[in-house]
Design an enzyme around this catalytic site. Structure first.
Site, PDB file in Angstrom:
ATOM      1  N   VAL A   1       0.849  -1.186   0.000  1.00  0.00           N
ATOM      2  CA  VAL A   1       0.000   0.000   0.000  1.00  0.00           C
ATOM      3  C   VAL A   1       0.883   1.233   0.000  1.00  0.00           C
ATOM      4  O   VAL A   1       2.011   1.198   0.493  1.00  0.00           O
ATOM      5  CB  VAL A   1      -0.959   0.059   1.208  1.00  0.00           C
TER       6      VAL A   1
ATOM      7  N   SER B   1       4.966  -6.036   1.886  1.00  0.00           N
ATOM      8  CA  SER B   1       5.968  -5.316   1.115  1.00  0.00           C
ATOM      9  C   SER B   1       7.090  -4.815   2.010  1.00  0.00           C
ATOM     10  O   SER B   1       8.278  -4.936   1.664  1.00  0.00           O
ATOM     11  CB  SER B   1       5.313  -4.138   0.388  1.00  0.00           C
TER      12      SER B   1
ATOM     13  N   GLY C   1       7.792  -5.096  21.784  1.00  0.00           N
ATOM     14  CA  GLY C   1       8.162  -3.687  21.705  1.00  0.00           C
ATOM     15  C   GLY C   1       9.481  -3.419  22.394  1.00  0.00           C
ATOM     16  O   GLY C   1      10.491  -4.076  22.133  1.00  0.00           O
TER      17      GLY C   1
ATOM     18  N   ASP D   1       7.328  -5.207  10.955  1.00  0.00           N
ATOM     19  CA  ASP D   1       7.705  -5.664   9.620  1.00  0.00           C
ATOM     20  C   ASP D   1       9.221  -5.822   9.508  1.00  0.00           C
ATOM     21  O   ASP D   1       9.716  -6.769   8.892  1.00  0.00           O
ATOM     22  CB  ASP D   1       7.206  -4.681   8.570  1.00  0.00           C
TER      23      ASP D   1
END
Length: 309
Positions: free
Chosen positions: A14, A45, A225, A256
């Site tokens: 996107v 992606s 995190g 990602d």
């Protein structure tokens, strides 16, 4: 370092439209932002770009519209060394995302409209079965239809390919999907959604991971995190601390970065615990930079950070 076995990632591209402001607007309210940036995004992606910049032999499988955002996607992948297996879809559009970044903390809120990628079907996966079978590591997420992800995991599993499911964004999953996964990589909120167990500590993450193991997953990696990540299997449970690369600028894309780094490391034959530490370093560098795909580090940067850590 050699690229290792091929990595194939199924997912979504996107165009990220990223807005920075002091806070989110309330419903019906308009506020002034501090900045705007247009750039490449989408979980799959981003993961492919992360793996490509780390030197992996990486192919990304998706659908795109035939438009300017599709051109952006292909330019992004070319620049990161990613081979694309794109199904052109002129009757739809290339996806886009709204990203709000809170200026003071770097925390984010996101809306994704995947566009053509929502048309990825099991038949598309069958048409690319040989590509998936050729991989050493296969990765997918949940931004494209779950039926396509399941079909791809089935093909990979039957071929003996190492399979990674990043269960993001949170979704209700069929029970059959878990046994297809060598690794499942949820964050704290995603693992709570999958198991019903609230994760506010490493021990909570272990209990939630046990619930996923009981569903048939090979290994669970809960990303925590700033607390790092937990690698949990039936035989061992290892907490890997975060790798600090500097002040946090933006957390968008950190997951990602982690998943792309994990796939690249496993494809090189790095054992799982060290692969998780490597992935933590990739994510650690990514959060010190703005943007998503542009924030992904090179192999040399990651190795230098690990040498100092």
């Amino acid at each position: 370092m050699a690229a290792g076995k091929p990595v194939v990632i199924l997912g979504v591209f996107v165009a990220d439209t990223a807005y920075r402001a002091n806070r989110q607007p309330r419903m019906g309210e308009t506020i002034l932002g501090n900045s705007f940036k247009l750039g490449p995004g989408g979980k799959g992606s981003n993961q492919a770009v992360a793996a490509g910049k780390l030197g992996a032999d990486i192919t990304f499988l998706t659908r795109l519209g035939v438009d300017a955002f599709a051109d952006m996607a292909k330019q992004t992948w070319n620049g990161a060394g990613v081979t694309s297996a794109v199904i052109d879809t002129p009757d739809s559009y290339t996806g886009a995302a709204y990203i709000f970044v809170e200026e003071g903390t770097g925390n984010n809120a996101i809306i994704v409209s995947p566009g053509a990628a929502m048309l990825i079907s099991p038949a598309d996966i069958e048409a690319h079965a040989d590509l998936i079978r050729s991989a050493g590591v296969f990765v997918t997420q949940l931004e494209q239809p779950i039926a396509a992800a399941v079909k791809a995991l089935e093909i990979a599993r039957e071929a003996g390919v190492t399979t990674i499911l990043n269960p993001a964004p949170a979704a209700t999953l069929p029970d059959s999907i878990y046994a297809l996964c060598d690794y499942v990589t949820p964050n704290e909120s995603e693992v709570e959604g999958l198991t019903g167990i609230t994760v506010s500590s490493v021990d909570d993450a272990r209990r939630a991971a046990d619930a996923l193991l009981a569903k048939g997953v090979g290994a669970v990696i809960v990303t925590l995190g700033e607390k790092g990540a937990l690698l949990h299997t039936k035989d061992r449970s290892d907490h890997v601390g975060a790798v600090n690369a500097g002040p946090v600028v933006e957390t968008t894309g950190a997951g990602d970065a982690f998943n792309g780094g994990l796939a690249a490391a496993l494809a090189r034959g790095i054992e799982p615990l060290e692969a998780v530490r490597f992935a933590c370093a990739v994510a650690g560098i990514s959060v010190t930079r703005p943007g998503t795909a542009p924030s992904m580090p090179t192999l040399q940067e990651v190795e230098a950070l690990l040498a100092r850590a």
